[in-house]
Write an enzyme that holds these catalytic residues in place. Structure first.
Site, PDB file in Angstrom:
ATOM      1  N   THR A 128       1.110  -1.285   0.356  1.00  0.00           N
ATOM      2  CA  THR A 128       0.163   0.183  -0.314  1.00  0.00           C
ATOM      3  C   THR A 128       1.033   1.263  -0.053  1.00  0.00           C
ATOM      4  OG1 THR A 128      -1.403   1.281   1.513  1.00  0.00           O
ATOM      5  CG2 THR A 128       0.133  -0.213   2.481  1.00  0.00           C
ATOM      6  N   ASP A 129       0.489   2.039  -0.463  1.00  0.00           N
ATOM      7  CA  ASP A 129       0.866   3.632  -0.615  1.00  0.00           C
ATOM      8  C   ASP A 129       1.327   3.830   1.461  1.00  0.00           C
ATOM      9  OD1 ASP A 129      -1.917   3.899   0.194  1.00  0.00           O
ATOM     10  OD2 ASP A 129      -2.054   6.202  -1.662  1.00  0.00           O
ATOM     11  N   GLU A 130      -0.081   3.261   2.035  1.00  0.00           N
ATOM     12  CA  GLU A 130       0.082   3.532   3.664  1.00  0.00           C
ATOM     13  C   GLU A 130       1.404   3.620   4.096  1.00  0.00           C
ATOM     14  OE1 GLU A 130      -2.876   3.701   5.748  1.00  0.00           O
ATOM     15  OE2 GLU A 130      -4.795   2.880   3.509  1.00  0.00           O
ATOM     16  N   TYR A 156      -1.547  -0.346  11.041  1.00  0.00           N
ATOM     17  CA  TYR A 156      -1.817  -0.770   9.956  1.00  0.00           C
ATOM     18  C   TYR A 156      -0.585  -0.837   8.772  1.00  0.00           C
ATOM     19  CZ  TYR A 156      -3.414  -1.246   4.704  1.00  0.00           C
ATOM     20  OH  TYR A 156      -3.148  -1.492   3.781  1.00  0.00           O
ATOM     21  N   LYS A 160       2.395  -3.579   7.296  1.00  0.00           N
ATOM     22  CA  LYS A 160       2.317  -3.176   6.043  1.00  0.00           C
ATOM     23  C   LYS A 160       4.112  -2.939   5.637  1.00  0.00           C
ATOM     24  CE  LYS A 160      -0.393  -4.762   3.118  1.00  0.00           C
ATOM     25  NZ  LYS A 160      -0.675  -5.662   2.934  1.00  0.00           N
TER      26      LYS A 160
HETATM   27  P1  NAD Z   1     -10.114  -7.484   3.121  1.00  0.00           P
HETATM   28  O1  NAD Z   1     -10.133  -6.741   4.918  1.00  0.00           O
HETATM   29  O2  NAD Z   1     -11.152  -6.570   2.428  1.00  0.00           O
HETATM   30  O3  NAD Z   1      -9.723  -8.658   2.802  1.00  0.00           O
HETATM   31  C1  NAD Z   1      -9.089  -8.938   3.811  1.00  0.00           C
HETATM   32  C2  NAD Z   1      -9.467 -10.438   3.112  1.00  0.00           C
HETATM   33  O4  NAD Z   1      -8.077 -11.240   4.016  1.00  0.00           O
HETATM   34  C3  NAD Z   1     -10.103 -11.355   3.231  1.00  0.00           C
HETATM   35  O5  NAD Z   1     -10.378 -11.444   2.878  1.00  0.00           O
HETATM   36  C4  NAD Z   1      -9.592 -11.959   4.639  1.00  0.00           C
HETATM   37  O6  NAD Z   1     -10.286 -12.808   5.867  1.00  0.00           O
HETATM   38  C5  NAD Z   1      -8.132 -12.763   4.273  1.00  0.00           C
HETATM   39  N1  NAD Z   1      -6.974 -12.846   5.454  1.00  0.00           N
HETATM   40  C6  NAD Z   1      -6.469 -12.234   6.609  1.00  0.00           C
HETATM   41  N2  NAD Z   1      -6.310 -12.376   7.516  1.00  0.00           N
HETATM   42  C7  NAD Z   1      -6.004 -13.747   7.072  1.00  0.00           C
HETATM   43  C8  NAD Z   1      -5.104 -14.633   6.654  1.00  0.00           C
HETATM   44  N3  NAD Z   1      -4.458 -14.969   8.346  1.00  0.00           N
HETATM   45  N4  NAD Z   1      -4.702 -15.676   6.388  1.00  0.00           N
HETATM   46  C9  NAD Z   1      -5.469 -15.804   5.309  1.00  0.00           C
HETATM   47  N5  NAD Z   1      -6.378 -15.262   4.921  1.00  0.00           N
HETATM   48  C10 NAD Z   1      -6.840 -13.742   5.303  1.00  0.00           C
HETATM   49  O7  NAD Z   1      -8.768  -5.752   2.252  1.00  0.00           O
HETATM   50  P2  NAD Z   1      -8.774  -5.530   1.038  1.00  0.00           P
HETATM   51  O8  NAD Z   1      -8.872  -4.431   0.948  1.00  0.00           O
HETATM   52  O9  NAD Z   1      -8.933  -6.381   0.248  1.00  0.00           O
HETATM   53  O10 NAD Z   1      -7.041  -5.505   0.760  1.00  0.00           O
HETATM   54  C11 NAD Z   1      -6.595  -6.690   0.573  1.00  0.00           C
HETATM   55  C12 NAD Z   1      -4.629  -6.147  -0.145  1.00  0.00           C
HETATM   56  O11 NAD Z   1      -3.995  -4.800  -0.803  1.00  0.00           O
HETATM   57  C13 NAD Z   1      -4.192  -5.916   1.307  1.00  0.00           C
HETATM   58  O12 NAD Z   1      -2.595  -6.496   1.510  1.00  0.00           O
HETATM   59  C14 NAD Z   1      -3.668  -4.441   2.012  1.00  0.00           C
HETATM   60  O13 NAD Z   1      -2.952  -4.132   2.977  1.00  0.00           O
HETATM   61  C15 NAD Z   1      -3.807  -4.391   0.419  1.00  0.00           C
HETATM   62  N6  NAD Z   1      -3.690  -2.672  -0.243  1.00  0.00           N
HETATM   63  C16 NAD Z   1      -4.941  -2.173  -0.098  1.00  0.00           C
HETATM   64  C17 NAD Z   1      -6.121  -1.112  -0.067  1.00  0.00           C
HETATM   65  C18 NAD Z   1      -7.543  -0.459  -0.509  1.00  0.00           C
HETATM   66  O14 NAD Z   1      -7.722   0.638  -0.677  1.00  0.00           O
HETATM   67  N7  NAD Z   1      -8.390  -1.243   0.118  1.00  0.00           N
HETATM   68  C19 NAD Z   1      -5.203   0.010  -1.053  1.00  0.00           C
HETATM   69  C20 NAD Z   1      -3.517  -0.840  -1.281  1.00  0.00           C
HETATM   70  C21 NAD Z   1      -2.811  -2.252  -0.863  1.00  0.00           C
HETATM   71  P1  TYD Z   2     -10.647   4.435   4.757  1.00  0.00           P
HETATM   72  O1  TYD Z   2     -11.753   3.855   4.189  1.00  0.00           O
HETATM   73  O2  TYD Z   2     -10.981   3.942   6.126  1.00  0.00           O
HETATM   74  O3  TYD Z   2      -9.198   4.069   3.805  1.00  0.00           O
HETATM   75  P2  TYD Z   2      -7.511   4.307   4.786  1.00  0.00           P
HETATM   76  O4  TYD Z   2      -7.699   5.029   6.217  1.00  0.00           O
HETATM   77  O5  TYD Z   2      -6.348   3.365   4.697  1.00  0.00           O
HETATM   78  O6  TYD Z   2      -6.934   5.384   3.892  1.00  0.00           O
HETATM   79  O7  TYD Z   2     -10.729   5.992   4.624  1.00  0.00           O
HETATM   80  C1  TYD Z   2     -10.357   7.136   4.033  1.00  0.00           C
HETATM   81  C2  TYD Z   2     -10.481   7.592   4.679  1.00  0.00           C
HETATM   82  O8  TYD Z   2     -11.858   8.457   5.217  1.00  0.00           O
HETATM   83  C3  TYD Z   2      -9.513   8.431   5.502  1.00  0.00           C
HETATM   84  O9  TYD Z   2      -8.772   9.502   5.944  1.00  0.00           O
HETATM   85  C4  TYD Z   2     -10.496   8.040   6.923  1.00  0.00           C
HETATM   86  C5  TYD Z   2     -11.675   8.824   6.250  1.00  0.00           C
HETATM   87  N1  TYD Z   2     -12.501   7.983   7.346  1.00  0.00           N
HETATM   88  C6  TYD Z   2     -14.542   9.138   8.003  1.00  0.00           C
HETATM   89  O10 TYD Z   2     -14.126  10.403   7.747  1.00  0.00           O
HETATM   90  N2  TYD Z   2     -14.932   8.636   8.415  1.00  0.00           N
HETATM   91  C7  TYD Z   2     -14.766   7.174   8.162  1.00  0.00           C
HETATM   92  O11 TYD Z   2     -16.231   6.756   8.818  1.00  0.00           O
HETATM   93  C8  TYD Z   2     -14.423   6.436   7.579  1.00  0.00           C
HETATM   94  C9  TYD Z   2     -14.836   5.011   8.203  1.00  0.00           C
HETATM   95  C10 TYD Z   2     -12.937   6.918   6.675  1.00  0.00           C
END
Ligand code: NAD
Ligand code: TYD
Length: 342
Positions: A128-130, A156, A160
Site C-alpha cells: 500500500t502507499d500508506e 496497519y 505492511k
Molecule cells: P480486505 O480486508 O477486504 O480483505 C482481506 C482478506 O484477507 C479477507 O478475505 C480476509 O479473510 C483475508 N485474511 C485476513 N487475514 C488472513 C489470514 N491470516 N490468512 C488468510 N486470509 C486472511 O482487504 P483489501 O482491501 O481487499 O486489501 C487486500 C490487500 O491490498 C491488503 O494486503 C491491503 O493491505 C492491500 N491494499 C488495500 C488497499 C485498499 O484501498 N483497500 C489499497 C492498497 C493496498
Molecule cells: P479508509 O476507507 O478507512 O481508508 P484509509 O484510512 O486506509 O485511507 O478511510 C479513508 C479516509 O476516510 C480516511 O481519511 C479516513 C476517513 N474516514 C472517515 O472520515 N469516516 C469514516 O467513517 C471512515 C471509515 C473513514
C-alpha cells in the site's frame, strides 16, 4: 498464454475477490486457488460465481499456518503466489495492533518461507502507499515515488511496511523472486462496509449519519479496483524481480468532497453529514507518482472517477443482499452453510 496455477491469498476480501474474477475472466486456462481464512472481512458469498468454475479452488486456510500452507502449496505446485491477505483497516489497527503484526508480517514470512522451500518461481506482495506515511496538504507538488522513504504512521501501515522490508530482504539475501506493488486507495464492488466509500453509500441509503473524521479535508488518491487488478496482472507477467511498483491514477479527493458527491448521487441531504472525532495519527494526504509502472509496463488507469463512482454506487444499489447480510452478521455463517457437511 501458457497455462499457470496462481495462488491468491485473501481472495475472499475486497481486492482479492475482484482479482480472482479478473483473472478467471482474462485467462480461462489458468487455475486460480484462493487461500483465505475468512476473517470478519472475508466473505465466501463474494466468490459464489467463482466456485462454479472448474478452474477455481477455495481453501479455508490461515496464511500464518506453516504446516497447512506447506501442504496446500505442495499439492498445487503454483507458478505464482500473490499475497493479498491482510488485516486492512487502519481504525482496527489502532484498537488492536497485535493481529496486524501476526497476519501482515508473520503471515508474509510464512508464505515466503514455504515458497522458498518449494522453489516456487514467483511471489508478489500486495502492499500500500500508506507505507510512505503522508504528505502535507499545502504541497500539491509532492508525490510518493518508489524512492520515497518508508515512514508509516499507523500500526496497519507499519505492519505492511514491515512485510515489505522482509520481502526486499528476502530478495537480496536469498535471491527470492518477488515483486511488490504499492497502490493507493481502491474503490469498487465487494468493498467491505467499514471503509469510507461503501460505509457512506450504505449509511446514506439507510438515512443514517455519515461520520466524517476531523475536518474532512484529508485527501486520498482513489483508484477503481479493476485498474489495480490490471496493474498486478502486468507486474506478475512482465515486472522485474526485486522491484517495487507504485500504482495510482492521479485522482486526489478530500473525504468531505467524496461524501458530498455520494449524497448528491443518491439524492440524500448533506444534513446527514456528521463531523466526529478525528482518527489518531490521521494521515493528511496520499498521492502516488505512477511514472515507473507506466514507463516500464505500459500501465495506465482506464476508469475515470466519475464513471467508477457511478458503477460502484449502482453495484451497491443492485447488490443489497450482499451488504445486508454483512451488516446483519449472517454472512459469517455462510461458510458453515456451504461447507458444513463437506
Ligand atoms: P480486505 O480486508 O477486504 O480483505 C482481506 C482478506 O484477507 C479477507 O478475505 C480476509 O479473510 C483475508 N485474511 C485476513 N487475514 C488472513 C489470514 N491470516 N490468512 C488468510 N486470509 C486472511 O482487504 P483489501 O482491501 O481487499 O486489501 C487486500 C490487500 O491490498 C491488503 O494486503 C491491503 O493491505 C492491500 N491494499 C488495500 C488497499 C485498499 O484501498 N483497500 C489499497 C492498497 C493496498
Ligand atoms: P479508509 O476507507 O478507512 O481508508 P484509509 O484510512 O486506509 O485511507 O478511510 C479513508 C479516509 O476516510 C480516511 O481519511 C479516513 C476517513 N474516514 C472517515 O472520515 N469516516 C469514516 O467513517 C471512515 C471509515 C473513514
Amino acid at each position: 498464454m501458457a497455462k499457470k496455477t496462481i495462488i491468491v491469498t485473501g481472495g475472499a476480501g475486497f481486492i482479492g475477490s475482484n482479482f480472482v474474477y479478473y483473472m478467471l475472466n482474462k485467462y480461462p486456462d489458468y487455475r486460480i486457488v484462493c487461500v483465505d481464512c475468512l476473517t470478519y472481512a472475508g466473505n465466501l458469498s463474494t466468490l459464489k460465481k467463482a466456485l462454479e468454475n472448474d478452474n477455481f479452488r477455495f481453501s479455508k486456510t490461515n496464511i500464518c499456518d506453516r504446516e497447512e500452507i506447506t501442504k496446500l502449496f505442495k499439492e498445487e505446485n503454483p507458478d505464482i503466489v500473490i499475497n493479498f491477505a491482510a488485516e486492512s483497516h487502519v481504525d482496527r489497527s489502532i484498537k488492536d495492533p497485535d493481529l496486524f503484526v501476526k497476519t501482515n508480517v508473520s503471515g508474509t514470512q510464512v508464505l515466503m518461507d514455504v515458497c522458498r522451500e518449494l522453489n516456487i518461481p514467483r511471489y508478489h506482495q500486495v502492499s500500500t502507499d500508506e507505507v510512505y506515511g503522508d504528505l502535507p496538504l499545502d504541497r500539491p507538488d509532492l508525490f510518493f515515488t518508489e524512492k520515497t522513504p518508508i515512514h508509516a504512521s499507523s500500526p496497519y501501515s507499519a505492519s505492511k511496511a514491515g512485510a515489505d522490508l522482509l520481502v526486499l530482504a528476502y530478495c537480496r539475501t536469498f535471491k527470492f523472486p518477488a515483486t511488490i506493488s504499492r497502490c493507493s486507495n481502491n474503490y469498487g464492488p465487494y468493498h467491505f462496509p467499514e471503509k469510507l466509500i461503501p460505509l457512506m453509500i450504505i449509511n446514506a441509503l439507510n438515512d443514517k449519519p455519515l461520520p466524517v473524521y476531523g475536518d474532512g479535508k484529508n485527501v486520498r488518491d482513489w483508484l477503481y479496483v479493476e485498474d489495480h487488478c490490471r496493474a498486478i496482472d502486468l507486474i506478475i507477467h512482465n515486472g522485474k524481480i526485486g522491484e517495487v511498483y507504485n500504482v495510482g491514477g492521479h485522482n486526489e479527493m478530500s473525504n468531505i468532497d467524496i461524501v458530498k458527491l455520494i449524497c448528491e448521487k443518491l439524492g440524500k441531504p448533506e444534513s446527514l453529514i456528521t463531523y466526529v472525532e478525528d482518527r489518531k495519527g490521521h494521515d493528511r494526504r496520499y498521492a502516488i507518482d505512477p511514472t515507473k509502472i507506466h514507463d516500464e509496463l505500459g500501465w495506465l488507469p482506464e476508469t475515470k472517477f466519475k464513471d467508477g463512482i457511478e458503477k460502484t454506487i449502482d453495484w451497491y444499489l443492485n447488490n443489497k443482499e450482499w451488504w445486508e447480510e454483512i451488516i446483519s452478521g449472517d454472512y459469517q455463517n455462510y461458510y458453515e452453510k456451504m461447507y458444513g457437511d463437506k
